[in-house]
Design a protein around this motif. Structure first.
Motif, PDB file in Angstrom:
ATOM      1  N   ALA A   7       1.300  -0.998   0.144  1.00 59.75           N
ATOM      2  CA  ALA A   7       0.013  -0.061  -0.463  1.00 59.75           C
ATOM      3  C   ALA A   7       0.673   1.440  -0.066  1.00 59.75           C
ATOM      4  O   ALA A   7       0.729   2.552  -0.642  1.00 59.75           O
ATOM      5  N   SER A   8       2.130   1.109   0.654  1.00 58.67           N
ATOM      6  CA  SER A   8       2.895   2.529   0.532  1.00 58.67           C
ATOM      7  C   SER A   8       4.129   1.821   0.970  1.00 58.67           C
ATOM      8  O   SER A   8       4.786   0.896   1.558  1.00 58.67           O
ATOM      9  N   LEU A   9       5.084   2.601   0.383  1.00 57.29           N
ATOM     10  CA  LEU A   9       6.767   2.508   1.255  1.00 57.29           C
ATOM     11  C   LEU A   9       7.005   2.168   2.263  1.00 57.29           C
ATOM     12  O   LEU A   9       7.777   1.069   3.085  1.00 57.29           O
ATOM     13  N   ASP A  10       6.177   3.946   3.201  1.00 65.73           N
ATOM     14  CA  ASP A  10       6.703   3.169   4.468  1.00 65.73           C
ATOM     15  C   ASP A  10       5.918   2.061   5.159  1.00 65.73           C
ATOM     16  O   ASP A  10       7.043   1.255   5.989  1.00 65.73           O
ATOM     17  N   THR A  11       4.889   1.590   4.766  1.00 65.90           N
ATOM     18  CA  THR A  11       4.324   0.611   5.555  1.00 65.90           C
ATOM     19  C   THR A  11       5.633  -0.252   5.221  1.00 65.90           C
ATOM     20  O   THR A  11       5.701  -1.765   6.368  1.00 65.90           O
ATOM     21  N   ALA A  12       5.891  -0.558   3.678  1.00 64.10           N
ATOM     22  CA  ALA A  12       6.763  -2.099   3.326  1.00 64.10           C
ATOM     23  C   ALA A  12       7.961  -2.089   4.852  1.00 64.10           C
ATOM     24  O   ALA A  12       8.759  -3.288   4.980  1.00 64.10           O
ATOM     25  N   ILE A  13       8.463  -0.440   4.690  1.00 63.19           N
ATOM     26  CA  ILE A  13       9.650  -0.333   5.554  1.00 63.19           C
ATOM     27  C   ILE A  13       9.595  -1.117   7.003  1.00 63.19           C
ATOM     28  O   ILE A  13      10.764  -1.632   7.908  1.00 63.19           O
ATOM     29  N   THR A  14       8.273  -0.629   7.289  1.00 62.54           N
ATOM     30  CA  THR A  14       8.394  -0.837   8.744  1.00 62.54           C
ATOM     31  C   THR A  14       7.555  -2.056   9.127  1.00 62.54           C
ATOM     32  O   THR A  14       8.209  -2.495   9.963  1.00 62.54           O
TER      33      THR A  14
END
Length: 137
Positions: A7-14
């Protein structure tokens, strides 16, 4: 990981930062069979590789990668495929920068085939293939 992390790059990183492992932790994301993103949390940041910078013109996650890399997206008229990011992000686990570039430049391959080549070079090709077979069922 669940596909919702795209859904978002930030979600994947988290999500990746939350994984605990004795070895390297990184994510391999095939986006719509168009391009792939490699994400590897590192102390103080994240290493990223986007297989096709032009994907940022059509996909938010690719644009987010370029934003984090502080790289401008290509012009819409530009039809070349080139990677952006750290080609050496998996060098410590068996895939040197030059070999990564060869894999990324294989534009006749689908992203899942490129990711399978990466997995084989890094020593987890069988596990990757088994996972892909389960997804296809």
């Amino acid at each position: 990981m669940d596909s919702s992390v795209l859904a978002s790059l930030d979600t994947a990183i988290t999500e990746l930062r939350g994984l605990r492992s004795t070895g390297a932790v990184f994510g391999m994301f095939n986006v719509d069979d168009e391009f792939f993103v490699l994400v590897r949390p590192v102390p103080g940041g994240v290493d990223l590789l986007l297989s096709d910078a032009a994907a940022a013109l059509d996909y938010d996650i690719a644009a987010d990668v370029l934003d984090l890399l502080r790289t401008d997206p290509p012009d819409e008229e530009d039809d070349e495929v080139w990677p952006e990011g750290n080609l050496a992000l998996l060098a410590d686990i068996g895939l040197p920068e030059g070999e990564m570039l060869v894999i990324v430049e294989e534009v006749d391959l689908y992203p899942d085939e490129q990711l399978e080549m990466i997995a084989q070079r890094c020593g987890f090709g069988e596990q990757f293939s088994g996972f892909m077979e389960r997804l296809d069922q």
